[in-house]
Design an enzyme around this catalytic site. Structure first.
Site, PDB file in Angstrom:
ATOM      1  N   LYS A   1      51.025  14.071 106.206  1.00 32.03           N
ATOM      2  CA  LYS A   1      50.828  13.902 107.661  1.00 32.03           C
ATOM      3  C   LYS A   1      52.044  13.230 108.290  1.00 32.03           C
ATOM      4  O   LYS A   1      52.535  13.665 109.337  1.00 32.03           O
ATOM      5  CB  LYS A   1      49.569  13.054 107.889  1.00 32.03           C
ATOM      6  CG  LYS A   1      49.471  12.438 109.264  1.00 32.03           C
ATOM      7  CD  LYS A   1      48.265  11.547 109.420  1.00 32.03           C
ATOM      8  CE  LYS A   1      48.410  10.119 108.970  1.00 32.03           C
ATOM      9  NZ  LYS A   1      49.145   9.215 109.865  1.00 32.03           N
TER      10      LYS A   1
ATOM     11  N   ARG B   1      49.134   7.057 118.102  1.00 37.37           N
ATOM     12  CA  ARG B   1      50.370   6.348 118.447  1.00 37.37           C
ATOM     13  C   ARG B   1      51.615   7.166 118.096  1.00 37.37           C
ATOM     14  O   ARG B   1      52.649   7.026 118.728  1.00 37.37           O
ATOM     15  CB  ARG B   1      50.489   5.036 117.663  1.00 37.37           C
ATOM     16  CG  ARG B   1      49.306   4.213 117.590  1.00 37.37           C
ATOM     17  CD  ARG B   1      49.612   2.892 116.942  1.00 37.37           C
ATOM     18  NE  ARG B   1      50.271   2.007 117.888  1.00 37.37           N
ATOM     19  CZ  ARG B   1      51.560   1.798 117.986  1.00 37.37           C
ATOM     20  NH1 ARG B   1      52.384   2.375 117.157  1.00 37.37           N
ATOM     21  NH2 ARG B   1      52.050   0.995 118.884  1.00 37.37           N
TER      22      ARG B   1
ATOM     23  N   PRO C   1      54.593  -2.953 118.285  1.00 43.53           N
ATOM     24  CA  PRO C   1      55.469  -2.709 119.437  1.00 43.53           C
ATOM     25  C   PRO C   1      56.424  -1.541 119.178  1.00 43.53           C
ATOM     26  O   PRO C   1      56.592  -1.110 118.034  1.00 43.53           O
ATOM     27  CB  PRO C   1      56.253  -4.018 119.551  1.00 43.53           C
ATOM     28  CG  PRO C   1      56.226  -4.606 118.182  1.00 43.53           C
ATOM     29  CD  PRO C   1      54.941  -4.157 117.545  1.00 43.53           C
ATOM     30  N   ILE C   2      57.052  -1.057 120.251  1.00 42.69           N
ATOM     31  CA  ILE C   2      58.071   0.007 120.082  1.00 42.69           C
ATOM     32  C   ILE C   2      59.398  -0.457 120.672  1.00 42.69           C
ATOM     33  O   ILE C   2      60.244   0.352 121.052  1.00 42.69           O
ATOM     34  CB  ILE C   2      57.629   1.346 120.709  1.00 42.69           C
ATOM     35  CG1 ILE C   2      57.252   1.151 122.192  1.00 42.69           C
ATOM     36  CG2 ILE C   2      56.495   1.992 119.947  1.00 42.69           C
ATOM     37  CD1 ILE C   2      57.458   2.414 123.000  1.00 42.69           C
ATOM     38  N   ASP C   3      59.569  -1.780 120.771  1.00 43.84           N
ATOM     39  CA  ASP C   3      60.788  -2.326 121.374  1.00 43.84           C
ATOM     40  C   ASP C   3      62.064  -1.816 120.690  1.00 43.84           C
ATOM     41  O   ASP C   3      63.075  -1.562 121.349  1.00 43.84           O
ATOM     42  CB  ASP C   3      60.737  -3.862 121.345  1.00 43.84           C
ATOM     43  CG  ASP C   3      60.500  -4.414 119.943  1.00 43.84           C
ATOM     44  OD1 ASP C   3      59.673  -3.829 119.210  1.00 43.84           O
ATOM     45  OD2 ASP C   3      61.145  -5.412 119.565  1.00 43.84           O
ATOM     46  N   LEU C   4      62.007  -1.621 119.373  1.00 44.94           N
ATOM     47  CA  LEU C   4      63.221  -1.209 118.658  1.00 44.94           C
ATOM     48  C   LEU C   4      63.607   0.241 118.986  1.00 44.94           C
ATOM     49  O   LEU C   4      64.786   0.578 119.049  1.00 44.94           O
ATOM     50  CB  LEU C   4      63.048  -1.399 117.149  1.00 44.94           C
ATOM     51  CG  LEU C   4      62.712  -2.838 116.724  1.00 44.94           C
ATOM     52  CD1 LEU C   4      62.453  -2.913 115.231  1.00 44.94           C
ATOM     53  CD2 LEU C   4      63.841  -3.799 117.109  1.00 44.94           C
TER      54      LEU C   4
ATOM     55  N   LEU D   1      53.764  -6.011 106.204  1.00 43.56           N
ATOM     56  CA  LEU D   1      54.206  -5.105 107.277  1.00 43.56           C
ATOM     57  C   LEU D   1      53.395  -5.240 108.564  1.00 43.56           C
ATOM     58  O   LEU D   1      53.944  -5.251 109.648  1.00 43.56           O
ATOM     59  CB  LEU D   1      54.126  -3.645 106.800  1.00 43.56           C
ATOM     60  CG  LEU D   1      55.288  -3.039 106.031  1.00 43.56           C
ATOM     61  CD1 LEU D   1      56.099  -2.108 106.855  1.00 43.56           C
ATOM     62  CD2 LEU D   1      56.164  -4.057 105.377  1.00 43.56           C
TER      63      LEU D   1
ATOM     64  N   ARG E   1      41.563  11.886 110.598  1.00 45.95           N
ATOM     65  CA  ARG E   1      42.918  11.904 111.155  1.00 45.95           C
ATOM     66  C   ARG E   1      43.973  12.194 110.096  1.00 45.95           C
ATOM     67  O   ARG E   1      45.030  12.717 110.418  1.00 45.95           O
ATOM     68  CB  ARG E   1      43.235  10.547 111.796  1.00 45.95           C
ATOM     69  CG  ARG E   1      42.402  10.266 113.013  1.00 45.95           C
ATOM     70  CD  ARG E   1      42.803   8.977 113.635  1.00 45.95           C
ATOM     71  NE  ARG E   1      44.241   8.983 113.905  1.00 45.95           N
ATOM     72  CZ  ARG E   1      44.902   7.986 114.462  1.00 45.95           C
ATOM     73  NH1 ARG E   1      44.250   6.906 114.814  1.00 45.95           N
ATOM     74  NH2 ARG E   1      46.193   8.060 114.663  1.00 45.95           N
TER      75      ARG E   1
END
Ligand code: EPZ
Length: 421
Positions: free
Chosen positions: A22, A93, A123-126, A330, A400
């Site tokens: 996946k 996501r 988060p997706i800041d990077l 993680l 999923r």
């Protein structure tokens, strides 16, 4: 809503075929946005997350044609929208994987900001910082990432503060179409990232350092690529899950169509716990242990021990002879299964991101609730050895990411049924 009913106590035997990954299929499907020609993908797992991403692409104007259960052809030449809407992104996501390719191809896009999820803040800041380094202007507006790059993305030197899998994939896809060369440092080395690089390289993108933590991508100056037919790599997490099913029931089973090299950390841990294995080119057989020993686990990035098999190993540690210690490094909240395993009689003590699993307690069948994808499979594993009947609820999480888990476990001899409430 559907649930699973599992009768504990059956020994397993025989072999099970591992599906496509996946987490490789998702970035590869997103990468079809970089292709001027239709792309056929094979060995795609028949799971809900794949259908969700296809739906997202269809909403953008692409066509996704299923050729059979595990193959599809995607044509993105008809894309006429660059907005990935909340109603899809909230379901998955990984929809954020469309951000890099949409921006690189069209110079603008709006992608709904994925919120947190059951396993952490995520988060997706990077991803955003790296795209800004490549010249993007980014705003967060009404819950959306609104990104523009009117003159196209420019190659840049990007150093990731933390290793991020989908962050790396997003930036690699963006860099493949950018103007100029990108140097991406501290990039993820997961097999799924490697496959993405290989697919782009086959389409003519020059990439140096594939599989290392520094890659150099020569952008195609905004020109679309010609992606070739892709066969998705086997799912190393599904492979680990079935090996745990063999281990927890102390049975001999074989997983086929897998890549043993991708599961070295999993195999090593199983050996430490007393299981022997026979490894062939694309299969692994696990044999019963004389004594199942406790172990210590620290989750980390590839090639270390994967967080995505942490929950399954926690279930396995319940049948070990002693106390195992699991350190989840993680994600800050990836122990939701602990409370549910306790309903079956498990003795697991949490101290922040460390779980001590007191093995050897009798497990009894119970009603339990799946909280995320991998937690769901851990509950099934525990139910396979619990006394009596367990019912696992909220299995939409399972749908999923695990193709036909009921059929596969039944073929190994487990007593498992899918029923409706
Ligand atoms: C991928 O998620 C996988 N998903 C996850 O699989 C997997 O658990 C995870 O990698 C780790 O291996 C897909 O590939 C679709 P990350 P991803 O960015 O990319 C932090 C499963 O069960 N971080 O590598 O979202 C983050 O919070 C799943 O199939 C930032 O701080 O994970 C985490 O602590 C669930 N800022 C760490 O990095 C960022 O911008 C690693 O996350 C990005 C990440």
């Amino acid at each position: 809503m559907d649930y699973l009913e599992i009768e504990g106590g059956a020994r397993l035997s025989g072999s099970v075929s591992i599906s496509g990954a996946k987490n490789s299929a998702l970035p590869l499907i997103a990468a079809t946005l970089l292709s001027r020609t239709p792309v056929t993908l094979k060995n795609v797992p028949d799971v809900a997350d794949i259908a969700t991403l296809c739906k997202l692409l269809q909403n953008l104007g692409a066509s996704c044609k299923k050729l059979d259960k595990n193959s599809l052809t995607i044509n993105t030449s008809t894309v006429n929208s660059t907005k990935a809407t909340y109603d899809i992104v909230r379901k998955m996501r990984a929809s954020i994987l469309t951000l890099g390719p949409l921006l690189a191809r069209f110079g603008h896009c709006e992608v709904s900001l994925p919120g947190g999820c059951a396993i952490g803040q995520r988060p997706i800041d990077l991803h955003l910082l790296a795209l800004e380094k490549m010249g993007a202007q980014i705003q967060i507006k009404d819950g959306y990432v609104v990104a523009t790059a009117p003159n196209g993305l420019q190659g840049a030197r990007i150093v990731f503060d933390k290793i991020t899998v989908t962050g790396s994939e997003n930036i690699i896809m963006a860099a493949a179409l950018a103007h100029g060369t990108s140097e991406i440092i501290n990039v993820a080395k997961e097999p799924e990232v490697v496959q993405l690089c290989e697919v782009l390289a086959l389409a003519g993108v020059e990439i140096e350092g594939i599989g290392t933590d520094k890659i150099i991508v020569k952008g195609n100056k905004g020109e679309l690529l010609n992606l070739k037919e892709i066969s998705v790599i086997p799912d190393r997490i599904e492979a680990g899950t079935y090996l745990c099913a063999g281990a927890i029931t102390n049975s001999e089973i074989t997983i086929t169509n897998c890549t043993p090299e991708h599961i070295i950390a999993t195999l090593d841990k199983l050996e430490q716990m007393g299981f022997s294995t026979k490894i062939a080119q694309d299969s692994v057989t696990i044999f019963p242990a004389k004594e199942i020993k406790p172990c210590e686990i620290i989750t980390t990035e590839y090639p270390g021990f994967a967080t995505d098999v942490q929950a399954q190993f926690m279930a396995l540690c319940l049948v070990a002879n002693g106390v195992s210690v699991i350190d989840e490094r993680l994600f800050e909240n990836r122990f939701m299964h602990v409370g549910e395993l306790a309903r079956m009689g498990a003795d697991i003590r949490l101290n922040g991101h460390i779980a001590s699993v007191y093995g050897g307690k009798e497990l009894a069948g119970a009603d339990v609730m799946a909280t995320d994808l991998r937690a769901s499979s851990a509950l099934i594993l525990a139910a396979l050895v619990a006394n009596g009947t367990s019912r696992v609820h909220r299995i939409y999480h399972l749908d999923r990411g695990y193709e036909d888990i009921v059929g596969k476990l039944t073929s190994l001899g487990a007593s498992i049924k899918r029923l409706s409430e």
